[in-house]
Design a protein around this motif. Structure first.
Motif, PDB file in Angstrom:
ATOM      1  N   UNK A 186      -3.490  -3.960  -3.658  1.00 17.87           N
ATOM      2  CA  UNK A 186      -3.984  -2.780  -2.946  1.00 17.87           C
ATOM      3  C   UNK A 186      -3.889  -1.480  -3.743  1.00 17.87           C
ATOM      4  N   UNK A 187      -2.829  -1.242  -4.539  1.00 22.41           N
ATOM      5  CA  UNK A 187      -2.751   0.007  -5.302  1.00 22.41           C
ATOM      6  C   UNK A 187      -3.947   0.238  -6.217  1.00 22.41           C
ATOM      7  N   UNK A 188      -4.555  -0.824  -6.726  1.00 31.88           N
ATOM      8  CA  UNK A 188      -5.735  -0.686  -7.581  1.00 31.88           C
ATOM      9  C   UNK A 188      -6.894  -0.086  -6.792  1.00 31.88           C
ATOM     10  N   UNK A 189      -7.092  -0.573  -5.567  1.00 28.10           N
ATOM     11  CA  UNK A 189      -8.156  -0.051  -4.698  1.00 28.10           C
ATOM     12  C   UNK A 189      -7.846   1.390  -4.305  1.00 28.10           C
TER      13      UNK A 189
ATOM     14  N   UNK B 257     -16.101   0.514 -11.518  1.00 30.47           N
ATOM     15  CA  UNK B 257     -16.860   1.717 -11.881  1.00 30.47           C
ATOM     16  C   UNK B 257     -16.036   3.003 -11.747  1.00 30.47           C
ATOM     17  N   UNK B 258     -14.829   2.907 -11.192  1.00 27.01           N
ATOM     18  CA  UNK B 258     -14.000   4.098 -10.975  1.00 27.01           C
ATOM     19  C   UNK B 258     -13.400   4.643 -12.267  1.00 27.01           C
ATOM     20  N   UNK B 259     -13.345   3.786 -13.287  1.00 26.58           N
ATOM     21  CA  UNK B 259     -12.742   4.207 -14.546  1.00 26.58           C
ATOM     22  C   UNK B 259     -11.249   3.929 -14.610  1.00 26.58           C
ATOM     23  N   UNK B 260     -10.690   3.408 -13.507  1.00 23.54           N
ATOM     24  CA  UNK B 260      -9.271   3.050 -13.475  1.00 23.54           C
ATOM     25  C   UNK B 260      -9.100   1.660 -14.081  1.00 23.54           C
ATOM     26  N   UNK B 261      -8.287   1.557 -15.112  1.00 21.45           N
ATOM     27  CA  UNK B 261      -8.074   0.274 -15.764  1.00 21.45           C
ATOM     28  C   UNK B 261      -7.031  -0.536 -14.995  1.00 21.45           C
TER      29      UNK B 261
ATOM     30  N   UNK C 143       0.823  -1.216   0.000  1.00 15.12           N
ATOM     31  CA  UNK C 143       0.000   0.000   0.000  1.00 15.12           C
ATOM     32  C   UNK C 143       0.856   1.263   0.000  1.00 15.12           C
ATOM     33  N   UNK C 144       2.145   1.125   0.281  1.00 18.19           N
ATOM     34  CA  UNK C 144       3.037   2.289   0.309  1.00 18.19           C
ATOM     35  C   UNK C 144       3.641   2.585  -1.060  1.00 18.19           C
ATOM     36  N   UNK C 145       3.381   1.711  -2.041  1.00 16.71           N
ATOM     37  CA  UNK C 145       3.940   1.908  -3.379  1.00 16.71           C
ATOM     38  C   UNK C 145       3.473   3.225  -3.995  1.00 16.71           C
ATOM     39  N   UNK C 146       2.272   3.678  -3.610  1.00 18.30           N
ATOM     40  CA  UNK C 146       1.674   4.876  -4.194  1.00 18.30           C
ATOM     41  C   UNK C 146       2.334   6.181  -3.726  1.00 18.30           C
TER      42      UNK C 146
END
Length: 308
Positions: free
Chosen positions: A171-174, A159-163, A10-13
């Protein structure tokens, strides 16, 4: 290991993340916190997490709903796409022939642990008048976890539009999905939630380990030095989980949980007749009393350590 890896991912972002250094730092901090608790201290930490974690769980559901409402116009097309692909015969047979179904089974096991045999460690410590009460709660928890929480997460991400991509695995996707509504606070919220969830999950798993070790030692807790050695190994495993690659973390989890399931399911099958008898006993009593009381001898069970 996987719990530790998911937390550090989760810290990758964040801009300060360095793949060569950050996982070691996060792994060391998490391992140290767990060590403080299991080596005779940290009761205040556990007490705080007991209060905060349920609140964080509710906040996560609320955050998911906010994202869903923010993208409400897209949800019908997302649901339609999911249903279309689920009942698309070409996709079905491709999934059966390929790895889609296998991935579904593996992630489903990790999601709710149904059939794995680990959750009964916690269930067995519940203070109830009849074991069927806890059994029904455990059945309900699978639906809440998988059908509600996991579905909410999946629809929120879609539904977020993030592919989805390899870079945004896990976790980065969420985090990116939440960022479409909450901005920079989205990733921070997921990180905070993961810290709490990971810590309490690890403490819970260590409780399972203590029970298992005591059972293997003829239902007696081993000496202090033996338990300290076992706990030290656990702490090292937590640290290792933060620094291993994602594929290795998931592969180890899949193999270990798969082996547990292969052992546990035959045991469930052999116990099915006893479960049905206990359920019938509960249903009969429930017709006359609000809280049925279980006696092992009522279904011809003998030699138990409890329910006598």
């Amino acid at each position: 290991m996987l719990c530790s890896y998911n937390l550090q991912s989760t810290f990758i972002e964040y801009s300060f993340y360095d793949a060569k250094i950050t996982p070691y730092i996060i792994g060391a901090i998490l391992a140290l916190l767990v060590a403080v608790v299991i080596f005779g201290g940290g009761k205040r930490i556990v007490h705080i997490t007991e209060i905060v974690v349920p609140v964080m769980g509710i906040l996560y559901v609320v955050a998911s709903l906010i994202v869903l409402f923010a993208h409400a116009s897209i949800i019908p097309s997302v649901v339609k796409l999911v249903i279309h692909d689920a009942f698309n015969f070409k996709a079905v047979f491709s999934g059966m022939a390929g790895s889609c179904m296998i991935y579904g089974i593996k992630r489903g096991l990790y999601s709710n642990e149904a059939g794995v045999g680990s959750a009964p460690n916690a269930s067995a410590s519940a203070d109830v008048t009849h074991p069927v009460k806890q059994g029904l709660v455990q059945m309900l928890s699978v639906y809440i976890d998988t059908l509600l929480l996991c579905s909410a997460t999946a629809i929120m991400c879609l539904s977020s539009g993030i592919l989805p991509s390899v870079k945004l695995s896990g976790a980065p996707y969420v985090q990116n999905a939440l960022a479409t509504v909450f901005g920079k606070f989205g990733p921070i919220f997921i990180t905070a939630a993961m810290i709490l969830f990971a810590f309490t999950t690890l403490i819970g798993n260590l409780y399972y380990i203590d029970n298992a070790v005591a059972y293997l030692n003829k239902k007696k807790v081993p000496g202090k030095k033996t338990m300290q050695f076992i706990h030290l190994i656990c702490v090292l495993v937590i640290f290792a989980g933060a620094i291993i690659p994602m594929d290795a973390a998931w592969a180890l989890a899949d193999i270990s949980m798969g082996l547990m399931t292969l052992i546990n399911l035959p045991a469930c099958f052999l116990l099915s007749s006893t479960v049905i008898k206990a359920l019938k006993d509960y249903e009969q009593q429930r017709q006359y009393v609000e809280h049925p009381v279980f006696k092992a001898k009522s279904i011809n069970l003998e030699g138990l350590d409890c329910w006598d």
